[in-house]
Design a protein around this motif. Structure first.
Motif, PDB file in Angstrom:
ATOM      1  N   THR A  24     -13.874  -3.085 -27.310  1.00 36.69           N
ATOM      2  CA  THR A  24     -14.016  -2.383 -26.040  1.00 36.69           C
ATOM      3  C   THR A  24     -15.273  -1.531 -26.066  1.00 36.69           C
ATOM      4  O   THR A  24     -15.477  -0.730 -26.977  1.00 36.69           O
ATOM      5  N   ARG A  64     -17.619   1.373 -25.396  1.00 28.46           N
ATOM      6  CA  ARG A  64     -17.439   2.788 -25.086  1.00 28.46           C
ATOM      7  C   ARG A  64     -18.757   3.473 -24.743  1.00 28.46           C
ATOM      8  O   ARG A  64     -18.884   4.693 -24.805  1.00 28.46           O
ATOM      9  N   PRO A 111     -12.091  -0.915 -20.334  1.00 27.57           N
ATOM     10  CA  PRO A 111     -10.657  -0.622 -20.211  1.00 27.57           C
ATOM     11  C   PRO A 111     -10.028  -1.467 -19.106  1.00 27.57           C
ATOM     12  O   PRO A 111     -10.674  -1.768 -18.097  1.00 27.57           O
ATOM     13  N   LYS A 112      -8.781  -1.853 -19.281  1.00 29.21           N
ATOM     14  CA  LYS A 112      -8.127  -2.740 -18.317  1.00 29.21           C
ATOM     15  C   LYS A 112      -8.143  -2.183 -16.894  1.00 29.21           C
ATOM     16  O   LYS A 112      -8.268  -2.928 -15.921  1.00 29.21           O
ATOM     17  N   ALA A 113      -8.022  -0.864 -16.780  1.00 33.13           N
ATOM     18  CA  ALA A 113      -7.994  -0.248 -15.454  1.00 33.13           C
ATOM     19  C   ALA A 113      -9.321  -0.366 -14.720  1.00 33.13           C
ATOM     20  O   ALA A 113      -9.388  -0.091 -13.521  1.00 33.13           O
ATOM     21  N   VAL A 163     -11.437   6.206 -14.599  1.00 29.16           N
ATOM     22  CA  VAL A 163     -10.898   5.160 -15.466  1.00 29.16           C
ATOM     23  C   VAL A 163     -11.404   5.345 -16.900  1.00 29.16           C
ATOM     24  O   VAL A 163     -10.632   5.293 -17.869  1.00 29.16           O
ATOM     25  N   ILE A 164     -12.720   5.557 -17.036  1.00 30.08           N
ATOM     26  CA  ILE A 164     -13.313   5.723 -18.364  1.00 30.08           C
ATOM     27  C   ILE A 164     -12.781   6.985 -19.031  1.00 30.08           C
ATOM     28  O   ILE A 164     -12.453   6.988 -20.228  1.00 30.08           O
ATOM     29  N   ALA A 188      -9.238   6.561 -20.173  1.00 28.13           N
ATOM     30  CA  ALA A 188      -9.141   5.586 -21.260  1.00 28.13           C
ATOM     31  C   ALA A 188      -9.636   6.148 -22.595  1.00 28.13           C
ATOM     32  O   ALA A 188      -9.655   5.459 -23.603  1.00 28.13           O
TER      33      ALA A 188
END
Length: 203
Positions: A22, A24, A146-148, A192-193, A196
């Motif tokens: 993922t 970042r 992130p999935k969101a 979202v970030i 997450a």
């Protein structure tokens, strides 16, 4: 030859790790700032710079300038955060992120250039098309975000479709139709970030 093969194998392993990790590098601070920039330009064009709506070149030049500043902010934060969170994989992760968003960005620039040069009567479609392309870009990078983040992608895609439908009635350029979807979209992605696990810094 063995040395070159070993280096190639290391590069392959690094790229595979980057693809399965993922990313970042995107931080909430820069994303929030870019949302604020979009909102500020919306207010400026709706009040002090209202005549710009009658001049497509001036209208879109302002938004292109906002996009350049936003890209610089996100890019600067991405470099710092990637080095901190991904260490040895930072370069591979950054390259992967750029490659994921580059097609949508290039498509947006090409469509803008073509419409402004050869079909000025159709430039009313640009805000909606740009929003749809941003949504597609986020969807393309979804596996490393992130999935969101899919919520942000869906917002941009749906907002672009709605803006196209509304603008088709008058063919007029509206700073609200341009700025509000981007401001909301960037703030949504920042949330979202942050939720997450993106530390809220502005390094």
């Amino acid at each position: 030859m063995d040395h070159r093969k070993a280096l190639a194998d290391i590069d392959d392993i690094r790229n595979q790790l980057a693809a399965s990790t993922t990313f970042r590098g995107f931080g909430p601070a820069a994303l929030t700032a870019t949302g604020g920039l979009a909102l500020l330009m919306t207010l400026l064009q709706a009040t002090m710079l209202a005549p710009m709506a009658a001049d497509p070149i001036a209208f879109f030049s302002s938004w292109i300038a906002v996009a350049v500043v936003a890209t610089a902010l996100i890019g600067a934060e991405m470099l710092v955060r990637s080095r901190r969170h991904h260490s040895g994989l930072a370069d591979a992760m950054i390259l992967q992120a750029v490659q994921q968003f580059l097609p949508s960005g290039a498509a947006g620039a090409a469509i803008a250039a073509i419409l402004l040069r050869f079909a000025p009567d159709a430039v009313w479609m640009l805000p909606g098309l740009w929003q749809i392309l941003v949504g597609i870009g986020i969807f393309s990078a979804a596996h490393s975000l992130p999935k969101a983040a899919n919520l942000g992608a869906a917002w941009y895609f749906i907002a672009g479709c709605v803006v196209l439908m509304l603008a088709s009635q008058s063919h007029a350029l509206s700073p609200w139709a341009m700025g509000i979807p981007f401001a909301v979209g960037q703030l949504l992605m920042a949330a979202v970030i942050f939720l997450a696990g993106g530390d809220n810094d502005a390094d």
